[in-house]
Design a protein around this motif. Structure first.
Motif, PDB file in Angstrom:
ATOM      1  N   LEU A 190     -27.274 -29.151 -17.715  1.00 26.16           N
ATOM      2  CA  LEU A 190     -27.712 -29.939 -16.565  1.00 26.16           C
ATOM      3  C   LEU A 190     -28.098 -31.360 -16.964  1.00 26.16           C
ATOM      4  CD1 LEU A 190     -29.698 -27.224 -14.605  1.00 26.16           C
ATOM      5  CD2 LEU A 190     -27.587 -28.361 -13.879  1.00 26.16           C
ATOM      6  N   GLN A 191     -28.662 -31.525 -18.144  1.00 27.30           N
ATOM      7  CA  GLN A 191     -29.045 -32.863 -18.606  1.00 27.30           C
ATOM      8  C   GLN A 191     -27.833 -33.738 -18.886  1.00 27.30           C
ATOM      9  OE1 GLN A 191     -31.578 -31.950 -21.954  1.00 27.30           O
ATOM     10  NE2 GLN A 191     -33.418 -31.983 -20.703  1.00 27.30           N
ATOM     11  N   THR A 192     -26.704 -33.133 -19.205  1.00 26.40           N
ATOM     12  CA  THR A 192     -25.506 -33.913 -19.531  1.00 26.40           C
ATOM     13  C   THR A 192     -24.692 -34.286 -18.292  1.00 26.40           C
ATOM     14  OG1 THR A 192     -24.138 -31.953 -19.908  1.00 26.40           O
ATOM     15  CG2 THR A 192     -25.325 -32.847 -21.805  1.00 26.40           C
ATOM     16  N   ARG A 193     -25.131 -33.831 -17.135  1.00 25.79           N
ATOM     17  CA  ARG A 193     -24.419 -34.111 -15.897  1.00 25.79           C
ATOM     18  C   ARG A 193     -25.242 -35.053 -15.020  1.00 25.79           C
ATOM     19  NH1 ARG A 193     -22.520 -28.953 -17.007  1.00 25.79           N
ATOM     20  NH2 ARG A 193     -20.274 -28.804 -17.060  1.00 25.79           N
ATOM     21  N   ALA A 194     -24.610 -35.587 -14.011  1.00 27.97           N
ATOM     22  CA  ALA A 194     -25.322 -36.426 -13.046  1.00 27.97           C
ATOM     23  C   ALA A 194     -26.447 -35.611 -12.416  1.00 27.97           C
ATOM     24  CB  ALA A 194     -24.362 -36.920 -11.969  1.00 27.97           C
ATOM     25  N   HIS A 195     -27.526 -36.286 -12.038  1.00 24.81           N
ATOM     26  CA  HIS A 195     -28.714 -35.596 -11.527  1.00 24.81           C
ATOM     27  C   HIS A 195     -28.410 -34.714 -10.316  1.00 24.81           C
ATOM     28  CE1 HIS A 195     -32.920 -34.746 -11.013  1.00 24.81           C
ATOM     29  NE2 HIS A 195     -32.841 -35.122  -9.747  1.00 24.81           N
ATOM     30  N   ASP A 196     -27.440 -35.098  -9.503  1.00 28.69           N
ATOM     31  CA  ASP A 196     -27.134 -34.307  -8.310  1.00 28.69           C
ATOM     32  C   ASP A 196     -26.004 -33.304  -8.536  1.00 28.69           C
ATOM     33  OD1 ASP A 196     -25.231 -36.271  -8.571  1.00 28.69           O
ATOM     34  OD2 ASP A 196     -25.154 -36.763  -6.440  1.00 28.69           O
ATOM     35  N   SER A 197     -25.536 -33.156  -9.768  1.00 28.06           N
ATOM     36  CA  SER A 197     -24.481 -32.203 -10.100  1.00 28.06           C
ATOM     37  C   SER A 197     -25.054 -30.804 -10.286  1.00 28.06           C
ATOM     38  CB  SER A 197     -23.758 -32.613 -11.373  1.00 28.06           C
ATOM     39  OG  SER A 197     -23.051 -33.798 -11.179  1.00 28.06           O
ATOM     40  N   THR A 198     -24.173 -29.821 -10.199  1.00 26.97           N
ATOM     41  CA  THR A 198     -24.561 -28.432 -10.413  1.00 26.97           C
ATOM     42  C   THR A 198     -23.682 -27.828 -11.496  1.00 26.97           C
ATOM     43  OG1 THR A 198     -23.025 -27.617  -8.723  1.00 26.97           O
ATOM     44  CG2 THR A 198     -25.276 -28.134  -8.003  1.00 26.97           C
ATOM     45  N   ILE A 199     -24.115 -26.682 -11.988  1.00 25.26           N
ATOM     46  CA  ILE A 199     -23.297 -25.921 -12.932  1.00 25.26           C
ATOM     47  C   ILE A 199     -23.159 -24.500 -12.416  1.00 25.26           C
ATOM     48  CG2 ILE A 199     -23.901 -27.338 -14.926  1.00 25.26           C
ATOM     49  CD1 ILE A 199     -25.749 -25.020 -15.842  1.00 25.26           C
ATOM     50  N   CYS A 200     -22.169 -23.835 -12.923  1.00 25.09           N
ATOM     51  CA  CYS A 200     -21.885 -22.445 -12.587  1.00 25.09           C
ATOM     52  C   CYS A 200     -22.454 -21.558 -13.701  1.00 25.09           C
ATOM     53  CB  CYS A 200     -20.367 -22.287 -12.502  1.00 25.09           C
ATOM     54  SG  CYS A 200     -19.821 -20.619 -12.158  1.00 25.09           S
ATOM     55  N   PRO A 201     -22.882 -20.341 -13.371  1.00 28.46           N
ATOM     56  CA  PRO A 201     -23.347 -19.439 -14.430  1.00 28.46           C
ATOM     57  C   PRO A 201     -22.347 -19.302 -15.577  1.00 28.46           C
ATOM     58  CG  PRO A 201     -23.872 -18.510 -12.300  1.00 28.46           C
ATOM     59  CD  PRO A 201     -23.021 -19.736 -12.045  1.00 28.46           C
ATOM     60  N   SER A 202     -21.063 -19.327 -15.269  1.00 21.86           N
ATOM     61  CA  SER A 202     -20.063 -19.180 -16.328  1.00 21.86           C
ATOM     62  C   SER A 202     -20.071 -20.358 -17.295  1.00 21.86           C
ATOM     63  CB  SER A 202     -18.661 -18.989 -15.746  1.00 21.86           C
ATOM     64  OG  SER A 202     -18.243 -20.142 -15.051  1.00 21.86           O
ATOM     65  N   ASP A 203     -20.536 -21.537 -16.857  1.00 18.44           N
ATOM     66  CA  ASP A 203     -20.615 -22.683 -17.763  1.00 18.44           C
ATOM     67  C   ASP A 203     -21.539 -22.377 -18.936  1.00 18.44           C
ATOM     68  OD1 ASP A 203     -18.925 -24.211 -16.121  1.00 18.44           O
ATOM     69  OD2 ASP A 203     -20.622 -25.085 -15.024  1.00 18.44           O
ATOM     70  N   ALA A 204     -22.695 -21.790 -18.649  1.00 19.82           N
ATOM     71  CA  ALA A 204     -23.645 -21.443 -19.714  1.00 19.82           C
ATOM     72  C   ALA A 204     -23.097 -20.313 -20.576  1.00 19.82           C
ATOM     73  CB  ALA A 204     -24.990 -21.054 -19.114  1.00 19.82           C
ATOM     74  N   ALA A 205     -22.519 -19.310 -19.938  1.00 14.42           N
ATOM     75  CA  ALA A 205     -21.971 -18.172 -20.689  1.00 14.42           C
ATOM     76  C   ALA A 205     -20.839 -18.627 -21.611  1.00 14.42           C
ATOM     77  CB  ALA A 205     -21.476 -17.097 -19.727  1.00 14.42           C
ATOM     78  N   ARG A 206     -19.960 -19.479 -21.114  1.00  9.53           N
ATOM     79  CA  ARG A 206     -18.845 -19.979 -21.925  1.00  9.53           C
ATOM     80  C   ARG A 206     -19.329 -20.853 -23.083  1.00  9.53           C
ATOM     81  NH1 ARG A 206     -13.715 -19.776 -18.935  1.00  9.53           N
ATOM     82  NH2 ARG A 206     -14.164 -19.177 -16.804  1.00  9.53           N
ATOM     83  N   ALA A 207     -20.396 -21.613 -22.835  1.00  9.41           N
ATOM     84  CA  ALA A 207     -20.883 -22.544 -23.850  1.00  9.41           C
ATOM     85  C   ALA A 207     -21.343 -21.823 -25.114  1.00  9.41           C
ATOM     86  CB  ALA A 207     -22.020 -23.386 -23.291  1.00  9.41           C
ATOM     87  N   ILE A 208     -21.852 -20.619 -24.977  1.00 14.84           N
ATOM     88  CA  ILE A 208     -22.324 -19.917 -26.175  1.00 14.84           C
ATOM     89  C   ILE A 208     -21.582 -18.630 -26.466  1.00 14.84           C
ATOM     90  CG2 ILE A 208     -24.624 -20.917 -25.961  1.00 14.84           C
ATOM     91  CD1 ILE A 208     -25.617 -18.139 -25.158  1.00 14.84           C
ATOM     92  N   GLY A 209     -20.752 -18.166 -25.529  1.00 17.73           N
ATOM     93  CA  GLY A 209     -20.121 -16.865 -25.701  1.00 17.73           C
ATOM     94  C   GLY A 209     -18.753 -16.850 -26.330  1.00 17.73           C
ATOM     95  N   GLY A 210     -18.108 -18.001 -26.405  1.00 14.86           N
ATOM     96  CA  GLY A 210     -16.759 -18.014 -26.962  1.00 14.86           C
ATOM     97  C   GLY A 210     -15.843 -17.057 -26.215  1.00 14.86           C
ATOM     98  N   GLU A 211     -15.067 -16.300 -26.952  1.00 13.68           N
ATOM     99  CA  GLU A 211     -14.119 -15.346 -26.357  1.00 13.68           C
ATOM    100  C   GLU A 211     -14.818 -14.263 -25.528  1.00 13.68           C
ATOM    101  OE1 GLU A 211     -10.610 -15.058 -26.709  1.00 13.68           O
ATOM    102  OE2 GLU A 211     -10.699 -17.100 -27.515  1.00 13.68           O
ATOM    103  N   ASP A 212     -16.072 -13.972 -25.853  1.00 17.11           N
ATOM    104  CA  ASP A 212     -16.809 -12.901 -25.187  1.00 17.11           C
ATOM    105  C   ASP A 212     -17.751 -13.423 -24.108  1.00 17.11           C
ATOM    106  OD1 ASP A 212     -15.631 -10.946 -26.872  1.00 17.11           O
ATOM    107  OD2 ASP A 212     -17.091 -11.427 -28.431  1.00 17.11           O
ATOM    108  N   TRP A 213     -17.446 -14.560 -23.517  1.00 17.66           N
ATOM    109  CA  TRP A 213     -18.352 -15.187 -22.549  1.00 17.66           C
ATOM    110  C   TRP A 213     -18.640 -14.298 -21.353  1.00 17.66           C
ATOM    111  CZ3 TRP A 213     -16.984 -16.222 -17.519  1.00 17.66           C
ATOM    112  CH2 TRP A 213     -15.627 -16.221 -17.217  1.00 17.66           C
ATOM    113  N   ARG A 214     -17.693 -13.476 -20.948  1.00 20.08           N
ATOM    114  CA  ARG A 214     -17.910 -12.620 -19.777  1.00 20.08           C
ATOM    115  C   ARG A 214     -19.069 -11.642 -19.994  1.00 20.08           C
ATOM    116  NH1 ARG A 214     -12.535 -13.708 -19.703  1.00 20.08           N
ATOM    117  NH2 ARG A 214     -11.655 -14.377 -17.733  1.00 20.08           N
ATOM    118  N   ASP A 215     -19.270 -11.238 -21.245  1.00 18.08           N
ATOM    119  CA  ASP A 215     -20.380 -10.337 -21.562  1.00 18.08           C
ATOM    120  C   ASP A 215     -21.733 -11.015 -21.352  1.00 18.08           C
ATOM    121  OD1 ASP A 215     -18.507  -8.431 -22.321  1.00 18.08           O
ATOM    122  OD2 ASP A 215     -18.706  -8.879 -24.465  1.00 18.08           O
TER     123      ASP A 215
END
Length: 95
Positions: free
Chosen positions: A28-53
């Protein structure tokens, strides 16, 4: 049990939970103040191939952050309660 985790039955969090919370804040800090993120953004950022888990752990992390007043969850641009949100959600920086 390692020093980075606690008993889940007591509502504790583990290292991955804390990493997800930190990742949500960072994304959220790297985006514009009024931007949003999806739950999958966080999961993908640290999950690699297993982000769905990490999708449900990411949602739990967001619910903890909502409870602390650190994060609103939105649907269609409207803030919703985690317990009533159904379907696609987004997270944003508090206003």
């Amino acid at each position: 049990m390692s020093s980075t985790e606690t008993n889940g039955a007591e509502g504790g969090v583990n290292a991955t939970d804390l990493q997800l919370e930190a990742t949500i804040v960072t994304l959220l800090q790297t985006r514009a103040h009024d931007s949003t993120i999806c739950p999958s953004d966080a999961a993908r950022a640290i999950g690699g191939e297993d982000w769905r888990d990490l999708m449900e752990p990411a949602r739990r992390a967001a619910r903890r952050m909502v409870a602390r007043g650190e994060l609103p969850i939105t649907q269609g641009g409207v803030v919703v309660y985690p317990s009533t949100a159904k379907g696609a959600i987004r997270w944003r920086t508090p206003r």
